[in-house]
Design a protein around this motif. Structure first.
Motif, PDB file in Angstrom:
ATOM      1  N   VAL A  39     -33.272 -12.096  25.466  1.00  0.00           N
ATOM      2  CA  VAL A  39     -33.833 -11.354  24.329  1.00  0.00           C
ATOM      3  C   VAL A  39     -34.381 -10.013  24.799  1.00  0.00           C
ATOM      4  O   VAL A  39     -34.116  -8.969  24.192  1.00  0.00           O
ATOM      5  CB  VAL A  39     -34.927 -12.180  23.617  1.00  0.00           C
ATOM      6  N   ASP A  40     -35.148 -10.025  25.889  1.00  0.00           N
ATOM      7  CA  ASP A  40     -35.697  -8.775  26.425  1.00  0.00           C
ATOM      8  C   ASP A  40     -34.595  -7.806  26.827  1.00  0.00           C
ATOM      9  O   ASP A  40     -34.660  -6.610  26.518  1.00  0.00           O
ATOM     10  CB  ASP A  40     -36.595  -9.057  27.631  1.00  0.00           C
ATOM     11  N   LEU A  41     -33.579  -8.319  27.506  1.00  0.00           N
ATOM     12  CA  LEU A  41     -32.472  -7.456  27.919  1.00  0.00           C
ATOM     13  C   LEU A  41     -31.699  -6.908  26.719  1.00  0.00           C
ATOM     14  O   LEU A  41     -31.240  -5.765  26.738  1.00  0.00           O
ATOM     15  CB  LEU A  41     -31.531  -8.204  28.859  1.00  0.00           C
ATOM     16  N   GLY A  42     -31.578  -7.719  25.674  1.00  0.00           N
ATOM     17  CA  GLY A  42     -30.924  -7.251  24.454  1.00  0.00           C
ATOM     18  C   GLY A  42     -31.686  -6.103  23.816  1.00  0.00           C
ATOM     19  O   GLY A  42     -31.088  -5.117  23.359  1.00  0.00           O
ATOM     20  N   GLN A  43     -33.009  -6.199  23.810  1.00  0.00           N
ATOM     21  CA  GLN A  43     -33.832  -5.118  23.261  1.00  0.00           C
ATOM     22  C   GLN A  43     -33.713  -3.860  24.121  1.00  0.00           C
ATOM     23  O   GLN A  43     -33.589  -2.751  23.590  1.00  0.00           O
ATOM     24  CB  GLN A  43     -35.289  -5.566  23.163  1.00  0.00           C
ATOM     25  N   GLN A  44     -33.742  -4.039  25.434  1.00  0.00           N
ATOM     26  CA  GLN A  44     -33.586  -2.893  26.328  1.00  0.00           C
ATOM     27  C   GLN A  44     -32.227  -2.233  26.145  1.00  0.00           C
ATOM     28  O   GLN A  44     -32.125  -0.997  26.138  1.00  0.00           O
ATOM     29  CB  GLN A  44     -33.753  -3.323  27.785  1.00  0.00           C
ATOM     30  N   LEU A  45     -31.202  -3.044  25.969  1.00  0.00           N
ATOM     31  CA  LEU A  45     -29.854  -2.516  25.755  1.00  0.00           C
ATOM     32  C   LEU A  45     -29.796  -1.681  24.479  1.00  0.00           C
ATOM     33  O   LEU A  45     -29.227  -0.591  24.467  1.00  0.00           O
ATOM     34  CB  LEU A  45     -28.838  -3.655  25.689  1.00  0.00           C
ATOM     35  N   GLU A  46     -30.409  -2.186  23.412  1.00  0.00           N
ATOM     36  CA  GLU A  46     -30.402  -1.440  22.155  1.00  0.00           C
ATOM     37  C   GLU A  46     -31.156  -0.122  22.294  1.00  0.00           C
ATOM     38  O   GLU A  46     -30.715   0.912  21.781  1.00  0.00           O
ATOM     39  CB  GLU A  46     -31.009  -2.285  21.024  1.00  0.00           C
ATOM     40  N   GLU A  47     -32.280  -0.138  22.999  1.00  0.00           N
ATOM     41  CA  GLU A  47     -33.033   1.099  23.236  1.00  0.00           C
ATOM     42  C   GLU A  47     -32.202   2.098  24.030  1.00  0.00           C
ATOM     43  O   GLU A  47     -32.197   3.297  23.714  1.00  0.00           O
ATOM     44  CB  GLU A  47     -34.335   0.794  23.978  1.00  0.00           C
ATOM     45  N   GLU A  48     -31.489   1.614  25.033  1.00  0.00           N
ATOM     46  CA  GLU A  48     -30.641   2.499  25.843  1.00  0.00           C
ATOM     47  C   GLU A  48     -29.474   3.045  25.027  1.00  0.00           C
ATOM     48  O   GLU A  48     -29.065   4.196  25.203  1.00  0.00           O
ATOM     49  CB  GLU A  48     -30.140   1.781  27.094  1.00  0.00           C
ATOM     50  N   ARG A  49     -28.930   2.227  24.121  1.00  0.00           N
ATOM     51  CA  ARG A  49     -27.848   2.716  23.250  1.00  0.00           C
ATOM     52  C   ARG A  49     -28.345   3.858  22.374  1.00  0.00           C
ATOM     53  O   ARG A  49     -27.654   4.865  22.192  1.00  0.00           O
ATOM     54  CB  ARG A  49     -27.333   1.595  22.357  1.00  0.00           C
ATOM     55  N   LEU A  50     -29.556   3.703  21.822  1.00  0.00           N
ATOM     56  CA  LEU A  50     -30.126   4.758  20.985  1.00  0.00           C
ATOM     57  C   LEU A  50     -30.366   6.028  21.792  1.00  0.00           C
ATOM     58  O   LEU A  50     -30.082   7.137  21.326  1.00  0.00           O
ATOM     59  CB  LEU A  50     -31.425   4.275  20.336  1.00  0.00           C
ATOM     60  N   LYS A  51     -30.877   5.873  23.013  1.00  0.00           N
ATOM     61  CA  LYS A  51     -31.094   7.037  23.878  1.00  0.00           C
ATOM     62  C   LYS A  51     -29.778   7.724  24.194  1.00  0.00           C
ATOM     63  O   LYS A  51     -29.692   8.954  24.220  1.00  0.00           O
ATOM     64  CB  LYS A  51     -31.770   6.612  25.182  1.00  0.00           C
ATOM     65  N   ARG A  52     -28.739   6.917  24.463  1.00  0.00           N
ATOM     66  CA  ARG A  52     -27.424   7.486  24.777  1.00  0.00           C
ATOM     67  C   ARG A  52     -26.870   8.265  23.586  1.00  0.00           C
ATOM     68  O   ARG A  52     -26.366   9.380  23.733  1.00  0.00           O
ATOM     69  CB  ARG A  52     -26.438   6.391  25.185  1.00  0.00           C
ATOM     70  N   LYS A  53     -26.993   7.677  22.384  1.00  0.00           N
ATOM     71  CA  LYS A  53     -26.495   8.370  21.193  1.00  0.00           C
ATOM     72  C   LYS A  53     -27.233   9.680  20.977  1.00  0.00           C
ATOM     73  O   LYS A  53     -26.631  10.697  20.628  1.00  0.00           O
ATOM     74  CB  LYS A  53     -26.632   7.472  19.960  1.00  0.00           C
ATOM     75  N   LYS A  54     -28.546   9.669  21.199  1.00  0.00           N
ATOM     76  CA  LYS A  54     -29.334  10.895  21.040  1.00  0.00           C
ATOM     77  C   LYS A  54     -28.896  11.936  22.064  1.00  0.00           C
ATOM     78  O   LYS A  54     -28.720  13.107  21.731  1.00  0.00           O
ATOM     79  CB  LYS A  54     -30.823  10.585  21.203  1.00  0.00           C
ATOM     80  N   ALA A  55     -28.700  11.507  23.317  1.00  0.00           N
ATOM     81  CA  ALA A  55     -28.266  12.423  24.371  1.00  0.00           C
ATOM     82  C   ALA A  55     -26.880  12.987  24.070  1.00  0.00           C
ATOM     83  O   ALA A  55     -26.630  14.186  24.273  1.00  0.00           O
ATOM     84  CB  ALA A  55     -28.279  11.718  25.726  1.00  0.00           C
ATOM     85  N   GLU A  56     -25.977  12.147  23.577  1.00  0.00           N
ATOM     86  CA  GLU A  56     -24.634  12.615  23.233  1.00  0.00           C
ATOM     87  C   GLU A  56     -24.698  13.632  22.102  1.00  0.00           C
ATOM     88  O   GLU A  56     -23.974  14.634  22.115  1.00  0.00           O
ATOM     89  CB  GLU A  56     -23.743  11.443  22.844  1.00  0.00           C
TER      90      GLU A  56
END
Length: 81
Positions: A39-56
């Motif tokens: 669950v924790d890793l899933g939340q971290q993954l979603e946060e990283e996806r959002l950061k990646r989309k913002k960076a892109e």
């Protein structure tokens, strides 16, 4: 609550890996801790996806500004000729 694991031999390596990962010798504790880790890793993954989309998005915006700058510079140089 009770957890029943059938065909434990089939999942032996996964369970042993979970026990090692969670520092637990008890299978059910390892499974529960592993669930929380997932669950924790899933939340971290979603946060990283959002950061990646913002960076892109920011990168695309910078590319457009740079392209606009180059075109403007070329137009200015052509106008000065």
């Amino acid at each position: 609550m009770a957890i029943t694991i059938r065909n434990i031999d089939k999942h032996y390596y996964m369970i042993e890996s979970l026990k090692s990962l969670t520092d637990s010798n008890v299978t059910t504790k390892a499974l529960i801790k592993g669930g929380y880790l997932a669950v924790d890793l899933g939340q971290q993954l979603e946060e990283e996806r959002l950061k990646r989309k913002k960076a892109e998005s920011e990168l695309e915006e910078l590319k457009e500004k740079f392209t606009s700058y180059i075109k403007s510079k070329e137009a200015l140089l052509n106008a000065l000729k």
